[in-house]
Design a protein around this motif. Structure first.
Motif, mmCIF file in Angstrom:
data_model
loop_
_atom_site.group_PDB
_atom_site.id
_atom_site.type_symbol
_atom_site.label_atom_id
_atom_site.label_comp_id
_atom_site.label_asym_id
_atom_site.label_seq_id
_atom_site.Cartn_x
_atom_site.Cartn_y
_atom_site.Cartn_z
ATOM 1 N N VAL B 403 0.975 -1.219 0.087
ATOM 2 C CA VAL B 403 0.009 0.012 -0.200
ATOM 3 C C VAL B 403 0.759 1.161 0.002
ATOM 4 O O VAL B 403 0.573 2.182 -0.670
ATOM 5 C CB VAL B 403 -0.807 0.020 1.204
ATOM 6 N N ALA B 404 1.830 1.276 0.730
ATOM 7 C CA ALA B 404 2.737 2.410 1.003
ATOM 8 C C ALA B 404 4.048 2.102 0.819
ATOM 9 O O ALA B 404 5.039 1.983 1.629
ATOM 10 C CB ALA B 404 2.626 2.998 2.316
ATOM 11 N N PRO B 405 4.418 1.937 -0.589
ATOM 12 C CA PRO B 405 5.989 1.760 -0.891
ATOM 13 C C PRO B 405 7.060 2.308 -0.318
ATOM 14 O O PRO B 405 8.198 1.945 -0.338
ATOM 15 C CB PRO B 405 5.901 1.408 -2.430
ATOM 16 N N PHE B 406 6.679 3.708 -0.069
ATOM 17 C CA PHE B 406 7.734 4.648 0.290
ATOM 18 C C PHE B 406 8.218 4.514 1.515
ATOM 19 O O PHE B 406 9.282 4.792 2.176
ATOM 20 C CB PHE B 406 7.326 5.994 0.115
ATOM 21 N N LEU B 407 7.345 3.396 2.583
ATOM 22 C CA LEU B 407 7.858 3.240 3.822
ATOM 23 C C LEU B 407 8.964 2.147 4.028
ATOM 24 O O LEU B 407 9.332 1.477 4.737
ATOM 25 C CB LEU B 407 6.685 2.759 4.609
ATOM 26 N N ARG B 408 8.955 1.473 2.708
ATOM 27 C CA ARG B 408 9.752 0.141 2.501
ATOM 28 C C ARG B 408 11.047 0.245 3.190
ATOM 29 O O ARG B 408 11.624 -0.799 4.142
ATOM 30 C CB ARG B 408 9.995 -0.378 1.111
ATOM 31 N N PRO B 409 11.932 1.482 2.859
ATOM 32 C CA PRO B 409 13.092 1.461 3.515
ATOM 33 C C PRO B 409 13.153 1.381 4.816
ATOM 34 O O PRO B 409 14.141 0.579 5.720
ATOM 35 C CB PRO B 409 13.683 2.824 3.078
ATOM 36 N N VAL B 410 12.258 2.347 5.735
ATOM 37 C CA VAL B 410 12.076 2.018 7.123
ATOM 38 C C VAL B 410 12.029 0.742 7.657
ATOM 39 O O VAL B 410 12.431 0.108 8.630
ATOM 40 C CB VAL B 410 11.075 2.924 7.630
ATOM 41 N N ILE B 411 10.604 -0.012 7.027
ATOM 42 C CA ILE B 411 10.466 -1.038 7.409
ATOM 43 C C ILE B 411 11.416 -2.323 7.460
ATOM 44 O O ILE B 411 11.523 -3.343 8.116
ATOM 45 C CB ILE B 411 9.163 -1.652 6.771
ATOM 46 N N GLU B 412 12.416 -2.427 6.203
ATOM 47 C CA GLU B 412 12.959 -3.281 5.884
ATOM 48 C C GLU B 412 14.367 -3.454 6.776
ATOM 49 O O GLU B 412 14.974 -4.329 6.951
ATOM 50 C CB GLU B 412 13.449 -3.255 4.554
ATOM 51 N N VAL B 413 14.434 -2.322 7.657
ATOM 52 C CA VAL B 413 15.270 -2.465 8.529
ATOM 53 C C VAL B 413 15.083 -3.595 9.528
ATOM 54 O O VAL B 413 13.875 -3.663 10.068
ATOM 55 C CB VAL B 413 15.562 -1.157 9.424
ATOM 56 N N LYS B 414 15.986 -4.561 9.568
ATOM 57 C CA LYS B 414 15.515 -5.773 10.458
ATOM 58 C C LYS B 414 14.931 -5.624 11.838
ATOM 59 O O LYS B 414 13.840 -6.306 12.158
ATOM 60 C CB LYS B 414 16.730 -6.904 10.607
ATOM 61 N N VAL B 415 15.554 -4.702 12.855
ATOM 62 C CA VAL B 415 15.224 -4.647 13.877
ATOM 63 C C VAL B 415 13.398 -3.895 14.092
ATOM 64 O O VAL B 415 12.674 -4.580 14.566
ATOM 65 C CB VAL B 415 16.065 -3.693 14.882
ATOM 66 N N VAL B 416 13.479 -2.893 13.159
ATOM 67 C CA VAL B 416 12.262 -2.222 12.958
ATOM 68 C C VAL B 416 11.238 -3.308 12.560
ATOM 69 O O VAL B 416 10.040 -3.432 13.113
ATOM 70 C CB VAL B 416 12.190 -1.088 12.223
ATOM 71 N N LYS B 417 11.605 -4.338 11.719
ATOM 72 C CA LYS B 417 10.753 -5.046 11.224
ATOM 73 C C LYS B 417 10.195 -6.030 12.356
ATOM 74 O O LYS B 417 9.096 -6.251 12.485
ATOM 75 C CB LYS B 417 11.333 -5.842 10.114
ATOM 76 N N SER B 418 11.158 -6.595 13.052
ATOM 77 C CA SER B 418 10.718 -7.559 14.204
ATOM 78 C C SER B 418 9.945 -6.774 15.169
ATOM 79 O O SER B 418 8.919 -7.422 15.497
ATOM 80 C CB SER B 418 12.008 -8.048 14.645
ATOM 81 N N PHE B 419 10.333 -5.590 15.332
ATOM 82 C CA PHE B 419 9.541 -4.924 16.562
ATOM 83 C C PHE B 419 8.058 -4.582 16.098
ATOM 84 O O PHE B 419 7.145 -5.051 16.871
ATOM 85 C CB PHE B 419 10.164 -3.469 16.546
ATOM 86 N N LEU B 420 7.933 -4.009 14.833
ATOM 87 C CA LEU B 420 6.557 -3.984 14.189
ATOM 88 C C LEU B 420 5.691 -5.553 14.357
ATOM 89 O O LEU B 420 4.559 -5.313 14.828
ATOM 90 C CB LEU B 420 6.790 -3.599 12.759
#
Lengths: 697, 697
Positions: B403-420
């Motif tokens: 839905v929001a491809p511009f967020l990909r760089p942030v989300i793909e950070v491993k720690v952030v991804k696991s956290f989320l």
């Protein structure tokens, strides 16, 4: 599908049948020899003596009386309700009110439906166009199926659904309030009945070194000191009862021989003691029976002594009497012991109403019994479906011809075909249901209820579930039959009301046939009393020796609530479901209610002898079943309209079941306690809510 | 799907969170300035005086005490149950038993499940083959999904389902019998409490020319002549209460100025009368407030006079007192009037427990209110689902990225991804549920219950339905999410258990996260009392003027049964459903129960001050909810096994819910009356069923 012609044939057969039955009844009832079959209640009430109308003369030769074909009708209507209550009890009087309630609900509904809905449906006219695709009968032209899908005419049906529901609820409310009032008035105006001062105590715990009666005495002296009067233990006296029965039989023989001797004083009757009087020693019968009776008397006395003194013969049940209704009401409604499975108190049923065999069942066993029986009822209700569906499929003549082509020549005869299609399905179903009440009554007995009235109510409720699933749903879904059953189980939940809704108008002719067979002819058969008539004359021929025997051969029976209530509830269901869908069915139901009302009024006055008096304890059941019928009619209409592309109807219909449920809850809390509890208030019928309420209602 | 790593991150965060909370708590609780936040119950019970531990000194400088990080634990465990009942009441003591019941049920279940089921599942090994097709997490290797379809190993799961159900029922039975015993013992051993001799009478009819109190007096003198003592009418004194409140506020100001004057006797405090003391005439504050209070006193007296003499101020409700428990028990359990909507009697709630606003609602209005609220609850439960499903869909990171491809760089950070993935879904849900209890409580109040305890029970029950549909079913079905929702509505009924059954093992990791966020960190937050702490200090800074104010700023609260019972019931549900399916979830639940037990024990001893005492009236609800959880676990297992091609399991599983239902019915009739009625038996605790029963149990 059955055509109008099939229906006509069926109607002709059934009306003819009913007419023949009524004619037979008119002839048979005026024969003095049948007097005890058709007027047993009058004998029991002492209004007719044994030698009435010259019972010696067996045949009525007065020709005039033969022409008064329906002369029993005015007689049945003459008695007022108060007299009826006095003559036959409140149960019977309130039972008749179910029929008048049916008339009160359906007469106005019929008038409105025929005047409003039939014109709407007839002028709708889709079926005329679809003629080639589907085989519809002419009846369907008068039903909702005839309105073209998506038409605005459905708003009229919707409005009618609201009007009919409100009218039904209004009549139900009035009737519930009347019946509750009659019940309280009846209980209050009874002479000082023992059962109103008595409480049945069950699950009395065993206390070592105390007899049961001592335990009970001590417990109630301590916990109800002001009003406790005394207690009556229950003994297991099966052997004693057997001896008494034996003595009665001997006494009967003695009477018979004494009578014989009086008529022919010249010869003392003799006989042999062995089997059937063929072998053994020859004796003087009078002396012989006198000797045997006096010997039995001694055994009875000793057995009596044993029962009264053997602690094992005392059951953990007791009837506790109080010195006031207030004391008994308090004891019956409160919890006695900290352990709620001990010292269970309830209003004592009438002595006639007690079902003695179930008194001593312990609490844990009761809980298991109820559980097992509910599983058994479920199985019975759902596995009976298979044979019924099979019988139903016979109604599909094309199916028979396919399976058994050699029958084709017979079936294709026009009269036979109409006969089979119009008559068979209803009759087969009825025969099928014949043995069921007995089975259900046995199940209820196993469940452990302690009064005959509650046993009958439980049987009625089981039978209702059976009728609902197998007669109503079974006929609607399996009747169109195996072709729909399969899709039914694999459809999503939202599809089920649709499946029923679509099938309901198609099944109208079947239910009309059913009403004629079960309702019209069945009721005429009820008044004819064929079975008791035959049995009475057989007994009279072979068994009856003394006047006492003749009295006993008389079989007045009572209103079979266990069977009749569910049947009536089925008629209410049919009437409410079809009121909007196929209003042409309503006249059939009206005729049924009116005819059945006359017949049952006549039977209650002249024939039935109620075994017990439960003061209309069955009314809450009648009420809630009619409410359930209303809800089913809403679901049906909902499904039907949603297949008719009347999408706007969904939000408008949803309020109807909700309002109905609320109405039911309100009635339940408003009136049901009158049937379960006994108010403590002392000053009856004055200045209290009830009298003001009466004037409002 | 969350992987084991995500779960690890989540566990780390939550354990860290809980640890930080506990550490903060350990530091904050030993600061004298926080004493009233962490030990209010001791102040209220009079065990701690205002100047305890030198309350003047705000900060604790004794370094030793800082090292005793968990020193509150032994203190929480030291009190015996009897002391606890004496200290905090039976409600609190029985509430704690829910946690121990959880431990008693799940500890053995966990041991057996881990020892038996995990090896069976691990060696099953289908998922290893299917790896490429489906994205399963490593957790699934330990769950039932890992067993190959059609395997005979499912017999072991089946056996375990039986063992776990029997064990649960056994513990439930023991606990119910214990709690019922405790309740009866508590009621019997109380000192002569007024509420045990008092009955609340509602819907008193209006009789013209009689005042309400005369009507009541006459009615009870006539119908309960032997035990009636007197009655207390209820007045509508809202204006009076307002005046009293006003006087209290003025008195508080007066005290404040007098204290000020005592400290500085050289200067009488003055101020202006206008708004906020900025305008108006300048006055001597002490004289001014004295004058206003004395003026108010007169108004209070005249208002009091008006209320007592105005017939319109009397509500149709009365508290009727009897001279014995027996008399009150009789009156509370029986029907008084022939009209069951008048003279409704019930045990009076404790004076503290009465919810005065609802006392005078008439019967008809009550019936409508209940109906409307039940519709509203239904709507609330089912329409909340939409936002929850939306939040759940966020957990699907792939969806966000789409839905929001511009967020990909942030989300793909491993720690952030696991956290989320590990943290967000649980937290969002929790926040979402935060305002709900208040709404439900308002709904219950509208329904018209008359005691705070029943209000809380009704709120709990509404909240439970909400949790069941939205948290449990919502997470299982909408979480896998919109892709399953659609098929769910269009599937046949037999498909629903399958859909749930298939989704349940997939959702195990989500619920583990949920338990950690809601259970572990949530409970640690409970002991920290962040909100009351902040509010207390804010009040202390700005509002508190006198010692009385400080007392009032203390906010001990009570166990929020309306929220806590449903949460607990959700944990029981999760434990029972996953015991057979994914047993690795059980340790999470055990940790929750153990930790929450300690925390709540500490809070009950030191903090909470129960507003009322209902003598564990909530236990029947706890019991039946756990039974419902058992049934849900059976349905789930049924659906799951049927998709696993374990066709033989169907007939074997069907007995389990049937037996459970029977067990429930038995328990209900065996124990529930102890929570609804009061036995009449006078001799308590001796030689009766209960004592013998205790020795068996």
């Amino acid at each position: 599908m059955a055509t109008l012609q099939d229906l006509g044939v069926s109607a002709f057969i059934n009306i003819l049948g009913a007419f023949v039955f009524l004619l037979l009844f008119a002839v048979l009832r005026i024969q003095p020899i049948n007097d005890r079959v058709y007027f047993p209640k009058l004998y029991i009430a002492g209004k007719r003596a044994a030698d009435h109308r010259g019972a010696r003369r067996a045949i009525n030769l007065n020709l005039c009386t033969y022409f008064k074909f329906l002369s029993w009708v005015p007689g049945a209507l003459r008695m007022t309700q108060t007299e009826l209550i006095h003559h036959a009890g409140l149960d019977s009087a309130v039972y008749l009110r179910i029929y008048t309630l049916g008339l009160k609900i359906f007469l106005p509904v019929m008038v409105v439906a025929l005047l409003v809905l039939i014109p709407v449906n007839v002028s709708g006219g889709t079926l005329l166009k679809l003629r080639k695709d589907v085989m519809f009968s002419d009846i369907d032209k008068l039903s909702i199926s005839n309105v073209s899908p998506g038409s605005n005419r459905f708003f009229i049906h919707l409005l009618m659904a609201y009007v009919f529901t409100f009218w039904t609820c209004f009549m139900l409310y009035k009737e519930y309030s009347n019946v509750a009032f009659m019940r309280l008035h009846f209980l209050a105006s009874q002479k000082r009945c023992a059962d109103q001062f008595t409480v049945i105590v069950r699950n009395i715990p065993h206390v070592s070194s105390h007899s049961t009666s001592e335990t009970v005495d001590e417990f109630f002296r301590r916990n109800h000191p002001d009003h406790y009067l005394g207690q009556q233990s229950v003994y297991n006296a099966n052997r004693y009862a057997k001896l008494v029965k034996q003595k009665e039989r001997l006494q009967n023989w003695l009477d018979y021989y004494q009578l014989k001797f009086e008529r022919h004083p010249e010869k003392r009757p003799t006989g042999r003691t062995g089997c059937f009087g063929f072998c053994g020693r020859k004796v003087d019968q009078i002396d012989y029976y006198r000797a045997r009776i006096s010997e039995l008397d001694k055994r009875i006395a000793s057995e009596r002594h044993r029962v009264l003194n053997d602690p094992k013969a005392v059951m953990p049940v007791s009837f506790v009497t109080f010195d006031s209704r207030w004391g008994a009401a308090v004891c019956a409604q409160t919890q006695q012991s900290k352990n709620p499975t001990q010292w269970l108190t309830n209003w004592a049923p009438e002595p006639r109403d007690v079902y003695w065999q179930n008194l001593a069942i312990p609490f844990f066993s009761l809980s298991i019994r109820k559980f097992l029986i509910s599983i058994a009822v479920f199985a019975l209700v759902f596995f009976y479906m298979i044979p019924i569906a099979f019988v139903q499929s016979l109604a599909n003549l094309e199916g028979i011809e396919r399976v058994a082509p050699f029958l084709r020549p017979v079936i294709e005869v026009k009269v036979v075909k109409s006969f089979l299609q119009g008559f068979l399905p209803g009759l087969a179903l009825k025969l099928f249901l014949y043995i069921l009440p007995t089975v259900l009554m046995i199940m209820s007995k196993v469940e452990g209820y302690v009064s005959l009235s509650s046993l009958e109510r439980r049987t009625a409720s089981k039978y209702y579930y059976f009728m609902l699933v197998n007669v109503f749903l079974g006929s609607i879904i399996a009747g169109t039959a195996f072709e729909q059953l399969d899709s039914f189980f694999h459809d999503p939940p939202s599809q089920i009301p649709r499946t029923i809704g679509v099938a309901v108008p198609m099944k109208a002719t079947f239910f009309m046939t059913y009403i004629m067979v079960d309702g019209w002819a069945g009721i005429a058969n009820e008044i004819l009393r064929m079975k008791p008539l035959v049995i009475y004359h057989l007994k009279n021929m072979f068994i009856v020796k003394t006047e006492r025997d003749r009295e006993r051969a008389m079989d007045p029976r009572s209103i079979a609530l266990g069977e009749n209530l569910p049947s009536l509830q089925l008629y209410f269901l049919l009437g409410l479901v079809y009121a909007v869908v196929t209003p042409i069915l309503l006249p059939f139901i009206i005729v049924f209610f009116a005819f059945a009302y006359l017949v049952y009024r006549h039977q209650i006055i002249n024939v039935y002898n109620q075994e017990y008096e439960s003061a209309a304890a069955f009314w809450p059941q009648v009420h809630s079943r009619i409410i359930a019928s209303l809800l089913i009619s809403h679901v049906t209409l909902f499904g039907l309209l949603s297949t008719m592309k009347a999408a706007y109807s969904t939000p408008l219909l949803i309020f109807l079941p909700l309002l109905t449920i609320w109405f039911h809850k309100y009635c339940k809390s408003r009136f049901e306690p009158a049937f379960r509890k006994y108010p403590l208030e002392r000053r009856l019928w004055r200045r209290t809510g009830w009298s003001t309420h009466r004037s409002q209602a």
